[in-house]
Design a protein around this motif. Structure first.
Motif, mmCIF file in Angstrom:
data_model
loop_
_atom_site.group_PDB
_atom_site.id
_atom_site.type_symbol
_atom_site.label_atom_id
_atom_site.label_comp_id
_atom_site.label_asym_id
_atom_site.label_seq_id
_atom_site.Cartn_x
_atom_site.Cartn_y
_atom_site.Cartn_z
ATOM 1 N N GLY A 1 6.864 1.689 2.193
ATOM 2 C CA GLY A 1 8.328 1.582 2.185
ATOM 3 C C GLY A 1 8.893 0.898 0.946
ATOM 4 O O GLY A 1 10.066 0.533 0.920
ATOM 5 N N LYS A 2 8.081 0.763 -0.098
ATOM 6 C CA LYS A 2 8.515 0.061 -1.320
ATOM 7 C C LYS A 2 9.721 0.749 -1.967
ATOM 8 O O LYS A 2 10.727 0.118 -2.262
ATOM 9 C CB LYS A 2 7.365 -0.008 -2.338
ATOM 10 C CG LYS A 2 6.116 -0.660 -1.827
ATOM 11 C CD LYS A 2 4.989 -0.615 -2.831
ATOM 12 C CE LYS A 2 4.490 0.766 -3.162
ATOM 13 N NZ LYS A 2 3.771 1.467 -2.078
ATOM 14 N N ALA B 1 0.841 -1.203 0.000
ATOM 15 C CA ALA B 1 0.000 0.000 0.000
ATOM 16 C C ALA B 1 0.876 1.253 0.000
ATOM 17 O O ALA B 1 2.102 1.174 0.141
ATOM 18 C CB ALA B 1 -0.919 -0.025 1.221
ATOM 19 N N ASP B 2 0.224 2.398 -0.129
ATOM 20 C CA ASP B 2 0.930 3.690 -0.148
ATOM 21 C C ASP B 2 1.829 3.862 1.076
ATOM 22 O O ASP B 2 1.435 3.534 2.192
ATOM 23 C CB ASP B 2 -0.100 4.834 -0.108
ATOM 24 C CG ASP B 2 -0.790 5.011 -1.445
ATOM 25 O OD1 ASP B 2 -0.238 4.564 -2.456
ATOM 26 O OD2 ASP B 2 -1.876 5.605 -1.452
ATOM 27 N N LEU C 1 8.964 2.256 14.006
ATOM 28 C CA LEU C 1 7.846 3.161 14.297
ATOM 29 C C LEU C 1 6.739 2.439 15.066
ATOM 30 O O LEU C 1 6.093 3.026 15.929
ATOM 31 C CB LEU C 1 7.294 3.758 12.999
ATOM 32 C CG LEU C 1 8.275 4.601 12.180
ATOM 33 C CD1 LEU C 1 7.590 5.187 10.946
ATOM 34 C CD2 LEU C 1 8.864 5.732 13.022
ATOM 35 N N ARG D 1 -4.640 7.093 2.020
ATOM 36 C CA ARG D 1 -4.438 8.333 1.274
ATOM 37 C C ARG D 1 -5.410 8.393 0.093
ATOM 38 O O ARG D 1 -5.732 9.442 -0.410
ATOM 39 C CB ARG D 1 -2.989 8.350 0.749
ATOM 40 C CG ARG D 1 -2.341 9.699 0.820
ATOM 41 C CD ARG D 1 -0.886 9.623 0.537
ATOM 42 N NE ARG D 1 -0.558 8.943 -0.713
ATOM 43 C CZ ARG D 1 0.676 8.771 -1.165
ATOM 44 N NH1 ARG D 1 1.694 9.190 -0.478
ATOM 45 N NH2 ARG D 1 0.908 8.151 -2.309
ATOM 46 N N VAL E 1 14.735 1.493 6.568
ATOM 47 C CA VAL E 1 15.743 2.544 6.595
ATOM 48 C C VAL E 1 17.088 2.018 7.123
ATOM 49 O O VAL E 1 18.083 2.725 7.101
ATOM 50 C CB VAL E 1 15.278 3.787 7.410
ATOM 51 C CG1 VAL E 1 14.246 4.575 6.621
ATOM 52 C CG2 VAL E 1 14.715 3.390 8.772
ATOM 53 N N THR F 1 10.821 -5.984 9.296
ATOM 54 C CA THR F 1 11.889 -5.163 8.718
ATOM 55 C C THR F 1 11.835 -3.695 9.135
ATOM 56 O O THR F 1 10.810 -3.195 9.599
ATOM 57 C CB THR F 1 11.833 -5.190 7.172
ATOM 58 O OG1 THR F 1 10.551 -4.700 6.759
ATOM 59 C CG2 THR F 1 12.058 -6.560 6.603
ATOM 60 N N LYS G 1 8.639 -1.002 8.991
ATOM 61 C CA LYS G 1 8.546 0.113 9.948
ATOM 62 C C LYS G 1 8.399 -0.404 11.377
ATOM 63 O O LYS G 1 7.590 0.097 12.170
ATOM 64 C CB LYS G 1 7.401 1.077 9.576
ATOM 65 C CG LYS G 1 7.544 1.664 8.169
ATOM 66 C CD LYS G 1 6.763 2.923 7.990
ATOM 67 C CE LYS G 1 6.774 3.392 6.540
ATOM 68 N NZ LYS G 1 6.035 4.612 6.301
HETATM 69 N N1 GTP Z 1 11.182 5.004 10.312
HETATM 70 C C1 GTP Z 1 10.995 4.325 9.180
HETATM 71 N N2 GTP Z 1 10.645 4.977 8.064
HETATM 72 C C2 GTP Z 1 10.479 4.257 6.931
HETATM 73 C C3 GTP Z 1 10.686 2.850 6.882
HETATM 74 N N3 GTP Z 1 10.446 2.434 5.612
HETATM 75 C C4 GTP Z 1 10.137 3.535 4.903
HETATM 76 N N4 GTP Z 1 10.150 4.633 5.689
HETATM 77 C C5 GTP Z 1 9.787 6.028 5.324
HETATM 78 O O1 GTP Z 1 8.411 6.038 4.958
HETATM 79 C C6 GTP Z 1 8.171 6.976 3.915
HETATM 80 C C7 GTP Z 1 7.476 6.283 2.738
HETATM 81 O O2 GTP Z 1 8.388 5.357 2.181
HETATM 82 P P1 GTP Z 1 8.420 5.040 0.612
HETATM 83 O O3 GTP Z 1 9.536 4.095 0.389
HETATM 84 O O4 GTP Z 1 8.373 6.287 -0.179
HETATM 85 O O5 GTP Z 1 7.040 4.281 0.470
HETATM 86 P P2 GTP Z 1 6.314 3.757 -0.855
HETATM 87 O O6 GTP Z 1 5.618 2.505 -0.460
HETATM 88 O O7 GTP Z 1 7.249 3.655 -1.997
HETATM 89 O O8 GTP Z 1 5.285 4.950 -1.064
HETATM 90 P P3 GTP Z 1 4.294 5.293 -2.323
HETATM 91 O O9 GTP Z 1 5.134 5.913 -3.408
HETATM 92 O O10 GTP Z 1 3.324 6.256 -1.736
HETATM 93 O O11 GTP Z 1 3.616 4.044 -2.742
HETATM 94 C C8 GTP Z 1 9.542 7.571 3.565
HETATM 95 O O12 GTP Z 1 9.668 8.780 4.253
HETATM 96 C C9 GTP Z 1 10.543 6.544 4.109
HETATM 97 O O13 GTP Z 1 11.762 7.122 4.499
HETATM 98 C C10 GTP Z 1 11.048 2.173 8.091
HETATM 99 O O14 GTP Z 1 11.208 0.949 8.177
HETATM 100 N N5 GTP Z 1 11.181 2.975 9.208
#
Ligand code: GTP
Length: 252
Positions: free
Chosen positions: A47-48, A43-44, A167, A129, A235, A232, A164
């Motif tokens: 963290g992809k 999903a959005d 978090l 979102r 980051v 996982t 995450k």
């Molecule tokens: N603290 C923390 N932040 C994370 C983690 N994984 C991702 N993030 C943060 O979460 C936010 C979203 O991560 P993205 O990797 O952009 O997520 P995405 O799934 O690609 O998002 P979309 O493009 O909306 O589909 C970013 O600010 C990342 O830095 C994690 O394991 N821990």
């Protein structure tokens, strides 16, 4: 006579060119066959992108890019080729994983070695979102159900990344946003798992509750297919390296 020589030269040139093309095709084929293709879904904001981008740092020495068979435009697709311990990997994700658009482009995806489904475990108290109403955790469960049961992906291994974790731990320990306020069944949940060394039992209980909600989907479909999961923190590059390379790629 001159025309005859020209024809001969042209003939020779064509033959050499064809040989070169055949050689290149053979080389690409070899790379393609030994490359593991991992499609990162979720999903959005789960963290992809972070996962794909992090793996770029492991981009030790890339082979010539073997062309993928995916019909997704470059603008929509974020990808990286990386290699470690002799394993070649093509990791990619697609923007716009809303339910409807995902159904459309998923039809064009084939030949994926494994799916990495990423979940933002800390999003249990947030709304989508997409519509500002649906609970994000419910949305992730719904997407996972679609992916798990999607017939063209039945042959692909599925890794569930419960992301995450940092978090989630922060939220649970802060005690302000309680999981049971969003998922009443959590109030009666007891985990059969013991906490990892140094882990607070409240965090352990929360993460295993979330895991079990996903595993219910995999067991409901019956069959022998298994879903491998990891807790996982995308980051953290080192933990990701161990998860993706240390485990996923060796198992597919
Ligand atoms: N603290 C923390 N932040 C994370 C983690 N994984 C991702 N993030 C943060 O979460 C936010 C979203 O991560 P993205 O990797 O952009 O997520 P995405 O799934 O690609 O998002 P979309 O493009 O909306 O589909 C970013 O600010 C990342 O830095 C994690 O394991 N821990």
């Amino acid at each position: 006579m001159a025309a005859y020589l020209d024809d001969k030269r042209q003939d020779q040139y064509n033959k050499e060119k064809a040989k070169m093309i055949d050689k290149q095709i053979e080389k690409d084929k070899k790379i393609y066959l030994r490359t593991k293709r991992l499609l990162v879904l979720g999903a959005d904001e789960s963290g992809k992108k972070t996962i794909v981008e992090q793996m770029r740092y492991l981009n030790v020495k890339c082979p010539e890019e073997a062309k993928t068979r995916f019909q997704i435009s470059k603008q929509q697709c974020l990808e990286t080729h990386c290699q470690q311990d002799g394993i070649f990997c093509h990791l990619f994700t697609v923007k716009g994983q809303r339910k409807e658009s995902m159904r459309k482009w998923l039809q064009h995806v084939s030949d994926v070695t494994a799916i990495i489904f990423v979940v933002d475990t800390s999003s249990y108290d947030m709304v989508s979102r997409e519509d500002n109403v649906t609970n994000r955790f419910h949305e992730a469960l719904h997407l996972f159900k679609i992916i798990w049961n999607y017939r063209w992906l039945l042959g692909s291994a599925v890794f569930l990344f419960l992301n995450k974790q940092d978090l989630l731990a922060e939220k649970v320990l802060a005690g302000k946003s309680k999981i049971e306020d969003y998922f009443p069944e959590f109030a009666h949940y007891t985990t059969p798992q013991t906490s990892e060394p140094g882990e607070d039992p409240r965090v352990s209980r929360a993460k295993h509750f979330i895991l079990e909600e996903f595993l219910k989907i995999t067991t409901a479909s019956g069959g022998e297919r298994i879903c491998l999961f990891h807790f996982t923190c995308a980051v953290d590059l080192e933990s990701l390296r161990r998860t993706v390379f240390g485990e996923c790629l060796r198992r597919v």
